[in-house]
Design a protein around this motif. Structure first.
Motif, PDB file in Angstrom:
ATOM      1  N   LEU A 182     -13.809  42.906  36.332  1.00 15.47           N
ATOM      2  CA  LEU A 182     -14.728  43.138  37.455  1.00 15.47           C
ATOM      3  C   LEU A 182     -15.874  42.135  37.427  1.00 15.47           C
ATOM      4  N   LEU A 183     -16.402  41.862  36.254  1.00 15.30           N
ATOM      5  CA  LEU A 183     -17.490  40.885  36.160  1.00 15.30           C
ATOM      6  C   LEU A 183     -17.008  39.475  36.530  1.00 15.30           C
ATOM      7  N   ASP A 184     -15.770  39.138  36.148  1.00 16.97           N
ATOM      8  CA  ASP A 184     -15.209  37.845  36.557  1.00 16.97           C
ATOM      9  C   ASP A 184     -15.118  37.755  38.079  1.00 16.97           C
ATOM     10  N   ARG A 185     -14.728  38.836  38.707  1.00 17.98           N
ATOM     11  CA  ARG A 185     -14.638  38.855  40.171  1.00 17.98           C
ATOM     12  C   ARG A 185     -16.029  38.712  40.804  1.00 17.98           C
ATOM     13  N   VAL A 186     -17.011  39.364  40.201  1.00 14.59           N
ATOM     14  CA  VAL A 186     -18.391  39.234  40.701  1.00 14.59           C
ATOM     15  C   VAL A 186     -18.827  37.776  40.597  1.00 14.59           C
ATOM     16  N   LEU A 187     -18.586  37.153  39.446  1.00 11.74           N
ATOM     17  CA  LEU A 187     -18.974  35.753  39.271  1.00 11.74           C
ATOM     18  C   LEU A 187     -18.224  34.841  40.233  1.00 11.74           C
ATOM     19  N   GLY A 188     -16.949  35.097  40.444  1.00 11.59           N
ATOM     20  CA  GLY A 188     -16.172  34.288  41.384  1.00 11.59           C
ATOM     21  C   GLY A 188     -16.707  34.381  42.797  1.00 11.59           C
ATOM     22  N   ASN A 189     -17.057  35.574  43.212  1.00  9.20           N
ATOM     23  CA  ASN A 189     -17.603  35.750  44.561  1.00  9.20           C
ATOM     24  C   ASN A 189     -19.014  35.186  44.672  1.00  9.20           C
ATOM     25  N   ALA A 190     -19.786  35.248  43.592  1.00  2.15           N
ATOM     26  CA  ALA A 190     -21.117  34.626  43.601  1.00  2.15           C
ATOM     27  C   ALA A 190     -20.963  33.108  43.758  1.00  2.15           C
ATOM     28  N   GLY A 191     -19.960  32.534  43.095  1.00  3.03           N
ATOM     29  CA  GLY A 191     -19.679  31.108  43.261  1.00  3.03           C
ATOM     30  C   GLY A 191     -19.293  30.781  44.691  1.00  3.03           C
ATOM     31  N   GLU A 192     -18.522  31.665  45.303  1.00  2.32           N
ATOM     32  CA  GLU A 192     -18.134  31.483  46.707  1.00  2.32           C
ATOM     33  C   GLU A 192     -19.367  31.504  47.609  1.00  2.32           C
ATOM     34  N   LEU A 193     -20.293  32.428  47.351  1.00  2.12           N
ATOM     35  CA  LEU A 193     -21.541  32.471  48.128  1.00  2.12           C
ATOM     36  C   LEU A 193     -22.320  31.171  47.954  1.00  2.12           C
ATOM     37  N   ARG A 194     -22.421  30.695  46.708  1.00  2.00           N
ATOM     38  CA  ARG A 194     -23.148  29.452  46.450  1.00  2.00           C
ATOM     39  C   ARG A 194     -22.497  28.299  47.207  1.00  2.00           C
ATOM     40  N   ARG A 195     -21.170  28.239  47.221  1.00  2.00           N
ATOM     41  CA  ARG A 195     -20.449  27.180  47.921  1.00  2.00           C
ATOM     42  C   ARG A 195     -20.747  27.221  49.415  1.00  2.00           C
ATOM     43  N   LEU A 196     -20.723  28.418  49.991  1.00  2.00           N
ATOM     44  CA  LEU A 196     -20.992  28.553  51.424  1.00  2.00           C
ATOM     45  C   LEU A 196     -22.428  28.142  51.760  1.00  2.00           C
ATOM     46  N   ILE A 197     -23.357  28.532  50.921  1.00  5.74           N
ATOM     47  CA  ILE A 197     -24.761  28.168  51.152  1.00  5.74           C
ATOM     48  C   ILE A 197     -24.952  26.667  51.019  1.00  5.74           C
ATOM     49  N   ASP A 198     -24.298  26.049  50.032  1.00  7.00           N
ATOM     50  CA  ASP A 198     -24.355  24.587  49.899  1.00  7.00           C
ATOM     51  C   ASP A 198     -23.833  23.906  51.158  1.00  7.00           C
TER      52      ASP A 198
END
Length: 169
Positions: A80-96
């Motif tokens: 679950l924590l890996d999934r949270v980190l993966g989605n946080a990375g996705e958010l960072r990518r979209l914001i970039d």
């Protein structure tokens, strides 16, 4: 008198034609502005949807971890924590990406910062960041060591975009 009347009528006609042309130009401008507003509204709706998806996943997993912490085994907690980190990375990518679009709209150029980079390491980081999209998908994810001059952040973002788009579409 007839010449003066004809001159006056011609002057009124020229004025009326200028007004018609001005009105046509204003209508064209209003149409263009409306199209621009619609495009921005569509863009904002799309961005909102794209941002909401990973945020919903993050929120759901964090709520699960928070309310069921004692009943979740360690392996599932790590997942679950890996999934949270993966989605946080996705958010960072979209914001970039949004920041890049905003910079380009302001006329700023995105200038890469080149340095010597191990492409295999950048690919590995990109695959890790895009893992949420790649989950359960077959494919060779290893790259032979290769040193190149590049902007590692832009290469990583490009690869993550390619991987996530390939999985989505």
């Amino acid at each position: 008198e007839e010449v003066q009347l004809a001159t006056t009528l011609a002057s009124f006609a020229a004025s009326a034609l200028r007004q018609v042309r001005r009105l046509e130009l204003e209508r064209d401008l209003v149409d263009q502005l409306q199209q621009s507003v619609r495009a921005r509204e569509d863009f904002l709706a799309s961005v909102s949807h794209e941002l909401r998806t990973p945020l919903t996943v993050i929120t759901g997993y964090v709520e699960t971890l928070r309310h069921r912490e004692e009943s979740i085994e360690e392996r599932m907690r790590a997942h679950l924590l890996d999934r949270v980190l993966g989605n946080a990375g996705e958010l960072r990518r979209l914001i970039d990406q949004l920041l890049d679009v905003a910079s380009l709209e302001r006329g700023k150029e995105i200038v890469p910062w080149t340095e010597r980079v191990d492409l295999a390491a950048v690919v590995a980081a990109s695959v890790e960041e895009a893992a949420i999209h790649l989950e359960g998908r077959p494919g060779d994810r290893e790259v032979a060591p290769l040193e190149v001059r590049a902007d590692p952040a832009l290469v990583r973002r490009t690869l993550v975009n390619l991987l996530s788009n390939a999985c989505k579409y």
